[in-house]
Design an enzyme around this catalytic site. Sequence first.
Site, PDB file in Angstrom:
ATOM      1  N   ASP A  10      -8.842  -4.341  -6.053  1.00 12.76           N
ATOM      2  CA  ASP A  10      -8.394  -3.607  -4.794  1.00 12.76           C
ATOM      3  C   ASP A  10      -8.904  -2.240  -4.508  1.00 12.76           C
ATOM      4  OD1 ASP A  10      -6.712  -2.311  -3.046  1.00 12.76           O
ATOM      5  OD2 ASP A  10      -5.062  -3.364  -3.532  1.00 12.76           O
ATOM      6  N   HIS A  17      -7.143  -5.911  -0.607  1.00 15.86           N
ATOM      7  CA  HIS A  17      -5.900  -5.014  -0.455  1.00 15.86           C
ATOM      8  C   HIS A  17      -4.933  -5.558   0.099  1.00 15.86           C
ATOM      9  CE1 HIS A  17      -3.925  -1.372  -0.436  1.00 15.86           C
ATOM     10  NE2 HIS A  17      -3.961  -1.099   0.775  1.00 15.86           N
ATOM     11  N   SER A  48       0.811  -1.262  -0.209  1.00 12.57           N
ATOM     12  CA  SER A  48      -0.294  -0.107  -0.010  1.00 12.57           C
ATOM     13  C   SER A  48       0.830   1.402   0.065  1.00 12.57           C
ATOM     14  CB  SER A  48      -0.952  -0.085   1.022  1.00 12.57           C
ATOM     15  OG  SER A  48      -1.957   0.787   1.010  1.00 12.57           O
TER      16      SER A  48
END
Length: 511
Positions: free
Chosen positions: A448, A477, A223
């Site tokens: 995602d 995610h 991320s």
Amino acid sequence: MPRTTRVVALAAAGLLAALSLAEAQGATTDRPPAADHTSRLARYYAQHPAWHRCDTPGAPASYQCATVTVPVDYARPDGQTLRLRISRLRTSRPGERHGVLLSNPGGPGNRGLGNPLSLKDALAKSVLQRYDLIGFDPRGLGASSPLRCGLTQDQADDTEPYRPYRAATFAKDTADARDIAAKCTTRNGSRLLPYINTRNTARDMDVIRGVLGEKKLSYLGWSYGSYLGAVYTQLFPRHSDRIVLDSAPDPNRFGRGTVLDMAAGAEPAFEDFSRLIARRDGTYHLGDTPAKVRAAFWQLIARADSTPLLYQGDDPEHQGEALTGTDIRSWLRPYFAAAPYQAAHEITALRTSRPTNRATRPSTGPADATTDNSVGLNWAITCADNTRSWPRDPARYQRDARNESARQPLYGDFAANITPCAFWPRGSEPATHVDNTVGALVVQNQWDPQTPLPGGRALHRALHGSRLVYVRGGRGHAVYGFPGAPTCVTRTVDAYLTGGRLPAADVTCAS
């Protein structure tokens, strides 16, 4: 990236300052890797950390911690300093050791000091044997000279930091955004706040590399951590070894663009959700066509916006809450991509929920220190990394929120509404433009909810030496190292981390 509910941040000082910063971290020199920092930084790279057993209950004795000192401002390394907390788990096979593997779990605002313990249980033995696992809390966070803002519980809501646009509440939203920025600025000011950014965190990572005596750094980030890793490759390409970047935002849109991209990604995910659920009308009874499923959802939203619904479903976080339509949109947005059948289950349950007059009062008491630090750090990086992406005029946010709500009704008003970034002090540096030939693996799910697929593809394009590992049909995610990761992904990343060779071409995996 904002941290959603359990599915799961000051203009250029001029050309001379920009040049001095480039010189300070050695990006434009031709010196060999062992000496590509200026002599003014030598004392930081030459540190010898005092390792000791970490104060972590239940952790093995081999889990060690130390403190490293870094300059607040790399352009003025003789000035104030920060203390970074780092950790390590050394490989049990020193004879097979390749180097160190540093990692970051994302956020910004998620601590990384404990990452070695998590990775010890998540990664293959073949990978663990090749590396000392290195963790750290980035500057301003956790055990690394944490910043404090003094936010209220309501201001430090880390489940949904973005507020929906409503004409009736916009003046209050603006005042609250201004107050958050003022609190963080007052408590941290010019001493610290302008230097809490991704570029400086990447520079800190290179000091950690030097302190550990390594010529190169291997890295694993998820991320926001993937963006951090990309910035490191831009600033320190010759020190970048085996780089894995999982679930990435577009590195050249970081800031407001990242949030707007989340809203753009929510719409196709909702369309996909409606197609999936229409095929299961016998289970969820939301309609036997995608159009009927969407209509059922928006009818629920209108009903809940008229009178809040008392939630009595399975999610303990919302048990007994009075949910408005806005609350439901915020809550279910990531589920449409990551867990569509769970979203359908919740919608079905909410359709039978009874209206309630129970009001949800703002939490005005002080936030706990950990949440205050995490949320403040998230805003500091989101706002300051690309200050120019955030308009300064509140009226611009009003116009944008109306337009985005019309174009992207699921989340557009959240993404475009005013935030503390409208009032944040100007950053100490311009935004980083990522464009290099460093080799890396970019891992990306198709669906995602936090860093939609276009962001991963954009990072792949920006890193010309990278390969994309794309999970067709993949939901959720973060992929590598997480439960349910496709064998194809695990096998590809493991081979790269252990052998150092990228795939000959991009890889497509089935979910």
